[in-house]
Scaffold this active site. Structure first.
Site, PDB file in Angstrom:
ATOM      1  N   CYS A 194      50.503  63.067  46.039  1.00 24.29           N
ATOM      2  CA  CYS A 194      50.098  64.209  44.913  1.00 24.29           C
ATOM      3  C   CYS A 194      51.066  65.150  44.563  1.00 24.29           C
ATOM      4  O   CYS A 194      51.697  65.931  45.868  1.00 24.29           O
ATOM      5  CB  CYS A 194      48.952  65.101  45.436  1.00 24.29           C
ATOM      6  SG  CYS A 194      47.769  66.189  44.556  1.00 24.29           S
ATOM      7  N   CYS A 226      45.696  60.455  50.115  1.00 24.86           N
ATOM      8  CA  CYS A 226      46.337  60.208  49.267  1.00 24.86           C
ATOM      9  C   CYS A 226      47.653  60.526  49.962  1.00 24.86           C
ATOM     10  O   CYS A 226      48.946  60.362  49.004  1.00 24.86           O
ATOM     11  CB  CYS A 226      46.522  60.345  47.643  1.00 24.86           C
ATOM     12  SG  CYS A 226      46.585  62.259  47.484  1.00 24.86           S
ATOM     13  N   CYS A 263      41.991  60.166  45.705  1.00 25.61           N
ATOM     14  CA  CYS A 263      42.345  58.982  46.558  1.00 25.61           C
ATOM     15  C   CYS A 263      43.169  58.294  46.284  1.00 25.61           C
ATOM     16  O   CYS A 263      43.824  58.111  45.443  1.00 25.61           O
ATOM     17  CB  CYS A 263      40.890  59.184  47.191  1.00 25.61           C
ATOM     18  SG  CYS A 263      40.007  57.429  46.515  1.00 25.61           S
TER      19      CYS A 263
END
Length: 143
Positions: free
Chosen positions: A94, A90, A16
């Site tokens: 990522c 997020c 996150c």
């Protein structure tokens, strides 16, 4: 002397933004419920200075202590070393690698929330972690 290869433990990475609430609760739950049968990592794209104290309180109500956890920065190595990468808001930060299993868990952010608001987030994470264990073929601990 014959050596036997150790069976490979499945591994999961929870990501996150701040690595202070959702991902830490998920990591704590997966570690606890798997009894160590799953290798667990968590990280954040912009880690906070410390873990969310309300997340710590919500987890302690379940008998899981995450006080000693520190927010960690997301690394490419952590993603590459994990079988399942679970993101929690997020966005696109990522890194994506072919052959990895990715899931996005849309969960409310516990940052700045009181315990009454964090408990349902924790409980939803617990249900999702139990489903993940089932998908990984790992029997959850009952105690």
């Amino acid at each position: 002397m014959t050596t036997h290869a150790e069976p490979t433990r499945p591994s999961a990475l929870f990501v996150c933004v701040h690595n202070a609430g959702r991902s830490q609760m998920a990591a704590g739950l997966l570690t606890h419920l798997s009894g160590g049968a799953v290798e667990v990592r968590s990280a954040g794209s912009m880690p906070a200075d410390q873990i969310n104290p309300v997340a710590v309180e919500a987890m302690s109500e379940l008998g899981i202590d995450i006080r000693d956890q520190q927010p960690k920065v997301l690394t490419t190595e952590a993603v590459q070393a994990s079988d399942v990468v679970i993101t929690m808001g997020c966005g696109d930060v990522c890194p994506v690698f072919p052959g990895k299993r990715y899931e996005d868990w849309a969960l409310a952010d516990p940052a700045g929330q009181g315990i009454e608001a964090v408990r349902p987030i924790r409980d939803e994470i617990r249900e999702r972690v139990l489903r993940l264990l089932d998908e990984l073929g790992v029997e959850p601990r009952t105690s």
